[in-house]
Design an enzyme around this catalytic site. Structure first.
Site, PDB file in Angstrom:
ATOM      1  N   HIS A   1       8.075 -26.906  -0.760  1.00 10.65           N
ATOM      2  CA  HIS A   1       7.408 -28.044  -1.397  1.00 10.65           C
ATOM      3  C   HIS A   1       6.242 -27.599  -2.277  1.00 10.65           C
ATOM      4  O   HIS A   1       5.474 -28.433  -2.756  1.00 10.65           O
ATOM      5  CB  HIS A   1       6.934 -29.027  -0.315  1.00 10.65           C
ATOM      6  CG  HIS A   1       8.094 -29.599   0.449  1.00 10.65           C
ATOM      7  ND1 HIS A   1       8.645 -30.822   0.174  1.00 10.65           N
ATOM      8  CD2 HIS A   1       8.844 -29.059   1.445  1.00 10.65           C
ATOM      9  CE1 HIS A   1       9.666 -31.034   0.989  1.00 10.65           C
ATOM     10  NE2 HIS A   1       9.813 -29.970   1.766  1.00 10.65           N
TER      11      HIS A   1
ATOM     12  N   LYS B   1     -14.195   0.119  -3.695  1.00 14.93           N
ATOM     13  CA  LYS B   1     -15.271   0.490  -2.766  1.00 14.93           C
ATOM     14  C   LYS B   1     -16.371   1.237  -3.506  1.00 14.93           C
ATOM     15  O   LYS B   1     -17.551   0.960  -3.328  1.00 14.93           O
ATOM     16  CB  LYS B   1     -14.724   1.388  -1.648  1.00 14.93           C
ATOM     17  CG  LYS B   1     -13.839   0.682  -0.656  1.00 14.93           C
ATOM     18  CD  LYS B   1     -13.529   1.627   0.489  1.00 14.93           C
ATOM     19  CE  LYS B   1     -12.362   1.152   1.302  1.00 14.93           C
ATOM     20  NZ  LYS B   1     -11.837   2.162   2.195  1.00 14.93           N
TER      21      LYS B   1
ATOM     22  N   GLU C   1       0.825  -1.209   0.000  1.00 18.83           N
ATOM     23  CA  GLU C   1       0.000   0.000   0.000  1.00 18.83           C
ATOM     24  C   GLU C   1       0.859   1.259   0.000  1.00 18.83           C
ATOM     25  O   GLU C   1       0.434   2.305  -0.477  1.00 18.83           O
ATOM     26  CB  GLU C   1      -0.901   0.004   1.249  1.00 18.83           C
ATOM     27  CG  GLU C   1      -2.363   0.071   0.899  1.00 18.83           C
ATOM     28  CD  GLU C   1      -3.271  -0.023   2.106  1.00 18.83           C
ATOM     29  OE1 GLU C   1      -4.229  -0.785   2.020  1.00 18.83           O
ATOM     30  OE2 GLU C   1      -3.039   0.655   3.127  1.00 18.83           O
TER      31      GLU C   1
END
Ligand code: PA5
Length: 450
Positions: A312, A426, A291
């Protein structure tokens, strides 16, 4: 108190050793000065720089008192928050352990159980959460700096009704703690009207830099973490890293090294640990760097892995895939506890060569072998050594990465303290959900969706 972190640049394939990063030093020292003197981009969000020294003593004492009350009246604390409003506390609580704290009996764990809500809108997660708290006495800490974020607001609406139904209006009021802006936002208004105990997110501290405010400290204290020790570690870090010259300052060296590597085409940074308990610390770090730096078409992409587990799954790519990676490895020198590998007389698995070694020793050999293998595969490694995981060490680590992030953001030429991009989803979500005022955008989005 002295600082305990040390940075090893000897495994950077010559791309970011001390000599290679020295040309960045004057710019990094200038960036550090801008942080210290609060004269750079986004300087109205630099309150976090002085928190370890200047934290409001009354608020700090109230945090301890509230935590003691919560511990006395509840089995569990529900932390409601998203992004910077929950990742910090979760990073500390997980890192400082124990690993299975919610499953331990109260005599084997300090502090109450901690659950997280308001960081997801998954109906399944919320339903499962409601099952798990059944029969437990709970308190709620609702955390939102803006006081208007949808995810925590929806979760709090639900938990407020739940507590009022279970404990009555007054009983619920005693069990709800609100951490928000001192003056504005819907949560502030609600807390004021209902009479909840309130804690402040300072207006000059952004969400992702807020772990050393009540945002992180109240949940930590409820989990039994000595927050004075966390702050003492951050204070020692501040005293050294905020003024030490380049040659003695791992914060400046780390900021320069990652920028040097990015300029050589290594644009993805993997934060690596060998301890599962670092998982949420790594999530906190990803938010901090992602951010802060990811804007204006720039930024090193922050990712994370935990070894040997992820060797793995991701090991093949790291060893041999596209060469755009570098690793920053967190190496813990001493575990809190260790386990010995047993000798087996039959030796059917052929592992007796490990007998009598400690698990941590084997883990550290995995680290040594992996660094060399990844270097051989062309992946530079920065190694950050920590003597041990302690509350002081956590405070130092937080301050180290916050300060390095600010310096690194300035080196990249971005404002590390805003997050304009977070708003985009948003607005679209509100428009699609029919929020008043978003009609025009809703129309445009519907055309795109059809
Ligand atoms: O770093 C940030 O600013 C964000 O991640 C916020 O912490 C997150 O969006 C939550 O915001 P708020 O605390 O206002 O609810």
């Amino acid at each position: 108190m002295k600082t305990n972190l040390s940075l090893d640049l000897s495994k950077t394939l010559g791309m970011a050793n001390l000599e290679a990063i020295r040309p960045f030093a004057p710019f990094a020292e200038e960036a550090l000065r801008a942080v210290r003197e609060k004269s750079g981009l986004g300087n109205d969000y630099l309150g976090w720089v002085d928190l370890p020294e200047a934290y409001d003593a009354t608020e700090f004492r109230r945090i301890g008192e509230a935590a003691a009350r919560i511990q006395a009246m509840a089995d569990a604390l529900v932390v409601i928050g998203i992004g910077g409003s929950y990742l910090g506390s979760r990073s500390a609580i997980d890192l400082l352990g124990p690993a299975f704290r919610n499953e331990l009996s109260s005599s084997k764990r300090s502090g109450v159980r901690i659950y997280y809500l308001g960081h997801t809108m998954s109906a399944d997660y919320v339903s499962d959460f409601l099952d798990v708290i059944e029969g437990q006495d709970i308190c709620v800490n609702v955390i939102s700096k803006s006081g208007t974020t949808t995810e925590p607001a929806v979760a709090f609406r639900m938990m407020k009704a739940y507590l009022e139904e279970k404990y009555g209006k007054e009983g619920a009021c005693e069990r709800i703690f609100a951490t928000t802006d001192a003056d504005k936002g819907a949560l502030k208004g609600l807390a004021q009207k209902e009479g909840y105990e309130q804690f402040v997110v300072p207006s000059d501290v952004g969400g992702r830099y807020s772990v050393l405010t009540a945002v992180g400290l109240l949940p930590m204290a409820c989990a039994g973490i000595p927050i004075d020790q966390v702050m003492a570690g951050a204070k020692a870090a501040r005293a050294h890293y905020l003024s030490a010259p380049f040659a003695e300052n791992p914060v400046l060296q780390y900021a320069c090294a990652r920028n040097a590597l990015a300029r050589s085409g290594k644009e993805v940074e993997l934060l690596v640990s060998y301890e599962l308990r670092f998982q949420y610390f790594q999530e906190w770090w990803k938010q901090l760097y992602g951010e802060s730096e990811g804007k204006d078409g720039r930024g090193i992409f922050p990712a994370s892995v935990i070894f040997s587990t992820d060797l793995h799954s991701m090991g093949q790519y790291i060893q041999d895939g596209r060469r755009m990676l570098f690793e920053t490895v967190l190496r813990v020198q001493k575990p809190q506890r260790d386990v010995k590998i047993l000798k087996d007389p039959a030796n059917l698995d052929g592992l007796n060569f490990l007998a009598e070694k400690s698990l941590h020793e084997v883990n550290d050999y995995a680290f040594q072998g992996t660094v060399i293998a990844h270097n051989d595969g062309g992946v530079p490694n920065l190694i950050l050594q920590l003597p041990q995981i302690t509350p002081e060490g956590y405070g130092e680590l937080v301050y180290f990465f916050e300060l390095a992030c600010a310096v690194s953001g300035y080196l990249l030429g971005v404002n590390p303290f805003n997050q304009p991009g977070v708003e985009a989803y948003k607005k679209n979500m509100f428009a699609l959900l029919g929020k008043p005022g978003y009609e025009e955008l809703a129309q445009r989005l519907k055309e795109k969706l059809n």
